[in-house]
Design a protein around this motif. Structure first.
Motif, short mmCIF file in Angstrom:
data_model
loop_
_atom_site.label_atom_id
_atom_site.label_comp_id
_atom_site.label_asym_id
_atom_site.label_seq_id
_atom_site.Cartn_x
_atom_site.Cartn_y
_atom_site.Cartn_z
N PRO A 98 0.82 -1.23 0.00
CA PRO A 98 0.00 0.00 0.00
C PRO A 98 0.85 1.28 0.00
CG PRO A 98 -0.86 -1.57 1.60
CD PRO A 98 0.47 -2.10 1.13
N ASP A 99 1.97 1.27 0.73
CA ASP A 99 2.84 2.45 0.75
C ASP A 99 3.52 2.67 -0.60
OD1 ASP A 99 2.23 3.12 3.36
OD2 ASP A 99 3.97 2.09 4.22
N LYS A 102 0.97 4.37 -2.88
CA LYS A 102 0.82 5.80 -2.56
C LYS A 102 2.01 6.62 -3.07
CE LYS A 102 -1.88 4.91 1.58
NZ LYS A 102 -1.80 4.80 3.04
N PHE A 132 -3.60 -4.27 -4.72
CA PHE A 132 -3.00 -3.10 -4.08
C PHE A 132 -3.05 -1.86 -4.97
CE2 PHE A 132 -1.23 -6.72 -1.79
CZ PHE A 132 -1.60 -6.35 -0.50
N TRP A 134 -1.56 -0.93 -7.72
CA TRP A 134 -0.29 -0.31 -8.12
C TRP A 134 -0.46 0.36 -9.48
CZ3 TRP A 134 4.28 -4.18 -7.08
CH2 TRP A 134 4.56 -4.19 -5.71
#
Length: 188
Positions: A98-99, A102, A132, A134
């Motif tokens: 997830p990071d 972002k 996720f 991406w």
């Protein structure tokens, strides 16, 4: 006489159709031969102008070996690059995913994120990318050759390259957004 003219016309038409068939078969053979050939990285040819090794879709996942990956990094020189080596089966990769999504969105116009999916299947990798969300592309390395030849053991691995293509930062293990943002800003 009329019958002979008709037979001659039929033969002539058949010969023309046969010639067209051979021409079509020859054209198809040339086209198929061009498609079957390896790309520039495999044949040593220069890439045609306007083409890129960078996958155009996040779900494309073209198979890369180490030399082709090095050629991609060379192509991206002049742009900060974040490389993330991952696998859909890797628990720490799931933690940081997830990071990475972002950060990839935050810096998408100022740098290039590239994933390297290793020891995986394309189907599982695509599901991971979708799960996720991406936005960045990944390449597919089923044997983990890229990770190994870069000198790493384990995954995930995140590497930040500066505009000159020099390694500015590396992290083995799950990386959090704060550290990644800080390191990316250093090379912008």
């Amino acid at each position: 006489m009329v019958r002979e003219d008709r037979v001659a016309a039929d033969l002539s038409g058949g010969v023309r159709r046969l010639k067209r068939g051979f021409a079509l078969a020859a054209a198809m053979a040339v086209a198929l031969g061009a498609c079957a050939r390896g790309g520039p990285a495999e044949t040593g040819e220069e890439q045609p102008v306007g083409t890129t090794l960078l996958p155009q879709s996040r779900l494309e996942l073209p198979e890369f070996d180490f030399p082709r990956f090095q050629a991609l990094l060379e192509e991206l020189r002049g742009t900060p690059v974040v490389v993330n080596i991952w696998g859909s089966w890797c628990a720490p990769c799931r933690v940081e995913a997830p990071d990475l999504a972002k950060a990839s969105r935050e810096f998408e116009n100022r740098g290039q994120f590239v994933g390297v999916d290793i020891l995986d299947t394309r189907e599982d990798a695509r599901l991971f990318i979708l799960e996720f969300d991406w936005p960045h592309p990944s390449v597919f390395d089923p044997k983990g050759e890229i990770r190994d030849r870069l000198g790493y053991i384990g995954q995930p691995v995140t590497i930040v390259y500066d505009r000159e293509g020099r390694k500015a930062f590396e992290w083995v293990g799950a990386l959090n957004a704060e550290i990644l943002r800080r390191e990316i800003r250093k090379v912008l």
